[in-house]
Every structure is written in structure tokens, then in C-alpha cells.
Design a protein around this motif. Structure first.
Motif, PDB file in Angstrom:
ATOM      1  N   ASN A 137       0.801  -1.216   0.000  1.00 10.14           N
ATOM      2  CA  ASN A 137       0.000   0.000   0.000  1.00 10.14           C
ATOM      3  C   ASN A 137       0.838   1.273   0.000  1.00 10.14           C
ATOM      4  N   TYR A 138       2.105   1.167   0.423  1.00  8.66           N
ATOM      5  CA  TYR A 138       2.946   2.351   0.578  1.00  8.66           C
ATOM      6  C   TYR A 138       4.206   2.227  -0.278  1.00  8.66           C
ATOM      7  N   CYS A 139       4.800   3.372  -0.596  1.00  6.55           N
ATOM      8  CA  CYS A 139       5.961   3.383  -1.490  1.00  6.55           C
ATOM      9  C   CYS A 139       7.204   2.793  -0.843  1.00  6.55           C
ATOM     10  N   SER A 140       7.284   2.841   0.478  1.00 10.75           N
ATOM     11  CA  SER A 140       8.496   2.401   1.172  1.00 10.75           C
ATOM     12  C   SER A 140       8.161   1.947   2.585  1.00 10.75           C
ATOM     13  N   ARG A 141       9.104   1.260   3.201  1.00 12.33           N
ATOM     14  CA  ARG A 141       8.924   0.837   4.593  1.00 12.33           C
ATOM     15  C   ARG A 141       8.822   2.065   5.511  1.00 12.33           C
ATOM     16  N   ARG A 142       9.538   3.140   5.122  1.00 11.21           N
ATOM     17  CA  ARG A 142       9.501   4.366   5.911  1.00 11.21           C
ATOM     18  C   ARG A 142       8.079   4.919   6.004  1.00 11.21           C
ATOM     19  N   CYS A 143       7.396   5.021   4.880  1.00 10.44           N
ATOM     20  CA  CYS A 143       6.021   5.531   4.878  1.00 10.44           C
ATOM     21  C   CYS A 143       5.065   4.560   5.557  1.00 10.44           C
ATOM     22  N   ASP A 144       5.302   3.268   5.369  1.00 11.52           N
ATOM     23  CA  ASP A 144       4.464   2.247   6.003  1.00 11.52           C
ATOM     24  C   ASP A 144       4.562   2.359   7.526  1.00 11.52           C
ATOM     25  N   ASP A 145       5.804   2.473   8.040  1.00 10.15           N
ATOM     26  CA  ASP A 145       6.010   2.586   9.491  1.00 10.15           C
ATOM     27  C   ASP A 145       5.428   3.900  10.024  1.00 10.15           C
ATOM     28  N   ALA A 146       5.615   4.999   9.261  1.00 11.82           N
ATOM     29  CA  ALA A 146       5.109   6.302   9.706  1.00 11.82           C
ATOM     30  C   ALA A 146       3.587   6.288   9.794  1.00 11.82           C
ATOM     31  N   GLU A 147       2.926   5.655   8.842  1.00 14.38           N
ATOM     32  CA  GLU A 147       1.465   5.598   8.852  1.00 14.38           C
ATOM     33  C   GLU A 147       0.960   4.720   9.994  1.00 14.38           C
ATOM     34  N   ARG A 148       1.666   3.620  10.239  1.00 18.22           N
ATOM     35  CA  ARG A 148       1.266   2.730  11.329  1.00 18.22           C
ATOM     36  C   ARG A 148       1.399   3.439  12.675  1.00 18.22           C
ATOM     37  N   LYS A 149       2.482   4.194  12.864  1.00 16.57           N
ATOM     38  CA  LYS A 149       2.685   4.934  14.113  1.00 16.57           C
ATOM     39  C   LYS A 149       1.641   6.041  14.264  1.00 16.57           C
ATOM     40  N   ALA A 150       1.305   6.716  13.152  1.00 16.16           N
ATOM     41  CA  ALA A 150       0.308   7.784  13.200  1.00 16.16           C
ATOM     42  C   ALA A 150      -1.052   7.227  13.601  1.00 16.16           C
ATOM     43  N   LYS A 151      -1.401   6.083  13.051  1.00 16.33           N
ATOM     44  CA  LYS A 151      -2.684   5.449  13.404  1.00 16.33           C
ATOM     45  C   LYS A 151      -2.687   4.998  14.866  1.00 16.33           C
ATOM     46  N   SER A 152      -1.529   4.515  15.323  1.00 13.11           N
ATOM     47  CA  SER A 152      -1.427   4.071  16.719  1.00 13.11           C
ATOM     48  C   SER A 152      -1.592   5.260  17.670  1.00 13.11           C
ATOM     49  N   ARG A 153      -0.956   6.406  17.324  1.00 13.11           N
ATOM     50  CA  ARG A 153      -1.086   7.609  18.161  1.00 13.11           C
ATOM     51  C   ARG A 153      -2.532   8.112  18.155  1.00 13.11           C
ATOM     52  N   GLN A 154      -3.183   8.068  16.984  1.00 10.69           N
ATOM     53  CA  GLN A 154      -4.554   8.529  16.885  1.00 10.69           C
ATOM     54  C   GLN A 154      -5.482   7.646  17.703  1.00 10.69           C
ATOM     55  N   ALA A 155      -5.247   6.343  17.652  1.00 11.74           N
ATOM     56  CA  ALA A 155      -6.073   5.410  18.420  1.00 11.74           C
ATOM     57  C   ALA A 155      -5.901   5.649  19.924  1.00 11.74           C
ATOM     58  N   LEU A 156      -4.643   5.947  20.351  1.00 14.81           N
ATOM     59  CA  LEU A 156      -4.369   6.227  21.759  1.00 14.81           C
ATOM     60  C   LEU A 156      -5.089   7.494  22.207  1.00 14.81           C
ATOM     61  N   LYS A 157      -5.079   8.542  21.365  1.00 10.64           N
ATOM     62  CA  LYS A 157      -5.772   9.788  21.680  1.00 10.64           C
ATOM     63  C   LYS A 157      -7.264   9.545  21.851  1.00 10.64           C
ATOM     64  N   GLU A 158      -7.828   8.741  20.963  1.00  9.97           N
ATOM     65  CA  GLU A 158      -9.262   8.465  21.024  1.00  9.97           C
ATOM     66  C   GLU A 158      -9.631   7.716  22.299  1.00  9.97           C
ATOM     67  N   ARG A 159      -8.756   6.783  22.746  1.00  8.19           N
ATOM     68  CA  ARG A 159      -9.034   6.061  23.986  1.00  8.19           C
ATOM     69  C   ARG A 159      -8.970   6.996  25.187  1.00  8.19           C
ATOM     70  N   VAL A 160      -8.013   7.936  25.164  1.00 10.67           N
ATOM     71  CA  VAL A 160      -7.883   8.906  26.252  1.00 10.67           C
ATOM     72  C   VAL A 160      -9.111   9.779  26.319  1.00 10.67           C
ATOM     73  N   ILE A 161      -9.608  10.247  25.175  1.00  4.63           N
ATOM     74  CA  ILE A 161     -10.803  11.107  25.126  1.00  4.63           C
ATOM     75  C   ILE A 161     -12.016  10.364  25.677  1.00  4.63           C
ATOM     76  N   ILE A 162     -12.131   9.091  25.300  1.00  6.08           N
ATOM     77  CA  ILE A 162     -13.257   8.282  25.778  1.00  6.08           C
ATOM     78  C   ILE A 162     -13.223   8.146  27.286  1.00  6.08           C
ATOM     79  N   ARG A 163     -12.031   7.945  27.886  1.00  5.32           N
ATOM     80  CA  ARG A 163     -11.900   7.798  29.334  1.00  5.32           C
ATOM     81  C   ARG A 163     -12.259   9.104  30.045  1.00  5.32           C
TER      82      ARG A 163
END
Length: 250
Positions: A222-248
Motif C-alpha cells: 500500500n505504501y511506497c516504502s517501509r519508511r512511509c508504512d512505518d510512519a502511517e502505522r505509528k500515526a494510526k497508533s497515536r490517533q487510536a491512543l488519543k481516542e481512547r484517552v478522550i473516551i476515558r
């Protein structure tokens, strides 16, 4: 086996006063030397199912022609496109009655027969009896013509089939006779490698992270490089963490 390509050690962009006014050129830096490399060194590794982002085809497809620094980075890595041999065959002597003069025969459609002096002025070189094959690696290329050639290559909806490919017999380092492929220019090699990929079940995708094009035969990529793949995965992980904090908190 592919024939080697030659680039200068370093290039620069500078304005040159010509009979057509002040023009910007990509020029070899004097005394920067020459570097030879095999065309396969800038292509995907044999058997690889992914095209590295720093190989010739993705680099050319994604080159930002509005960014002179990016253009210099490209030519300092790969060399000039080779617009002179891409557009013209070797000069030949033409006899018209009692008149004899050197001319350039167009290699591609859309170009007219040109007097040697006209082509010399366009690419800032002087033939003066020198070996043409050696000379083509030290000429300059008009910046606007370089950009136009890159943009035509990037127009994937109007793809041009590979041209300028030759083959012959050569002797390798072990004294064995082998079939050797050669190209008249770096641009011809890029078109050939693009054709080869598309005929080998490769497909062209757009990276959702950086919007660059990439080539791959891996259907799940899905991504041009491992760099972009890792960056997108980390961004989604941070976003998911923010959403859990907001819910709490709520």
C-alpha cells in the motif's frame, strides 16, 4: 548484460547567454571527472518484486521539475537524460551537389535534420573532429528541455514505448561471448525498464502517505516504502491512543 552509462562527477545549473537569449542549462562541473555504471545498478534487483524508490523509474516518475535542487540531486545520482543521443543519430556527412556539410539525422519523429553547428549551440559543445560517442557524456542540456522530457515520461496515461535499444555480441571478463544490450541514452533505458516492469505483472500505485508513485508486483503493498508504512502505522497508533484517552475523560 547491459552496456554501461557514463555520468560526470558533479553537475550545476547556470544561465548561459545564447543566440536565443539567456537560458538555463544543466552543465557538468569542470574537472569533476566521469563515473561509469551498469544500467542494472539503477534498476530493480533480479527477481525482486518491488521497485526501490531510489531506482531510475520511480526517481524519474516522482521528480519535481519545479525544484532545481531536486533536479540536481537526480542528475548527480544518475547523470543527464542524454537528450542529444535520444534526439539525434551520430552526425553524418551530407553531399548536396558541390556542397558538403555535417548534419544530425533525427532519431525521433518530430525532429528535423539539423546542421551540426545548430545542435552544437543547443547542447553547448564543439565536435571539432572529436569522437562523438565520448563527447555525448560531457555536453550540457537546456533545463527547459530536460523538464519537458521528464514531464512526458511522467504522463503515464500517454506512455511511450521504449526506443533506442540496441543489442550486440561482446566478450565478458571471463573471455566468454555474451549478448549485450545497450541504450542510446538514460531516458531510453528508463522507458525500457518501465515497459519491462509493466509487462512483468508490476503495477503503479500512489502512496497514501507521501503521494509518490511506486511500482510493485506485491498485491498487498500500500505504501511506497517501509519508511512511509512505518510512519502511517505509528500515526494510526497515536490517533487510536488519543481516542481512547478522550473516551476515558468523557
Amino acid at each position: 548484460m547491459f552496456h554501461k552509462w557514463t555520468r560526470c562527477g558533479e553537475y550545476k545549473i547556470e544561465q548561459v547567454k545564447t543566440d536565443r537569449g539567456l537560458r538555463s542549462y544543466i552543465r557538468p562541473v569542470p574537472d569533476s571527472g566521469f563515473i561509469k555504471y551498469d544500467f542494472m545498478d539503477v534498476h530493480r534487483k533480479q527477481g525482486s518484486r518491488r521497485m526501490g524508490e531510489n531506482t531510475i523509474v520511480p526517481s524519474l516518475v516522482n521528480l519535481d521539475t519545479s525544484n532545481e535542487k531536486a533536479i540536481l540531486n537526480f542528475v548527480n545520482q544518475f547523470g543527464l537524460l542524454g537528450l542529444l543521443p535520444y534526439n539525434y543519430l551520430e552526425p553524418m556527412l551530407l553531399e548536396l551537389g558541390t556542397e558538403r556539410k555535417l548534419i544530425f539525422i533525427p532519431e525521433r519523429r518530430g525532429k528535423n535534420i539539423a546542421d551540426v553547428s545548430e545542435v552544437e549551440r543547443e547542447y553547448l559543445f564543439a565536435l571539432n573532429g572529436r569522437n562523438y560517442t565520448d563527447l555525448i557524456h560531457s555536453v550540457s542540456e537546456p533545463l527547459e528541455e530536460f523538464k519537458k522530457a521528464v514531464l512526458r515520461f511522467q504522463d503515464l496515461n500517454n506512455h511511450v514505448s521504449a526506443v533506442g535499444l540496441n543489442r550486440g555480441i561482446a566478450v565478458n571478463d571471463n573471455g566468454e561471448w555474451i549478448l549485450e544490450w545497450s541504450f542510446d541514452s538514460l531516458l531510453s533505458a528508463a522507458y525500457f525498464f518501465l515497459d519491462e516492469c509493466l509487462l512483468s505483472n508490476f503495477w503503479i500505485g500512489t502512496c497514501p502517505r507521501c503521494s509518490k508513485y511506486f511500482l510493485s508486483s506485491v498485491k498487498t503493498q500500500n505504501y511506497c516504502s517501509r519508511r512511509c508504512d512505518d510512519a502511517e502505522r505509528k500515526a494510526k497508533s497515536r490517533q487510536a491512543l488519543k481516542e481512547r484517552v478522550i473516551i476515558r475523560i468523557t
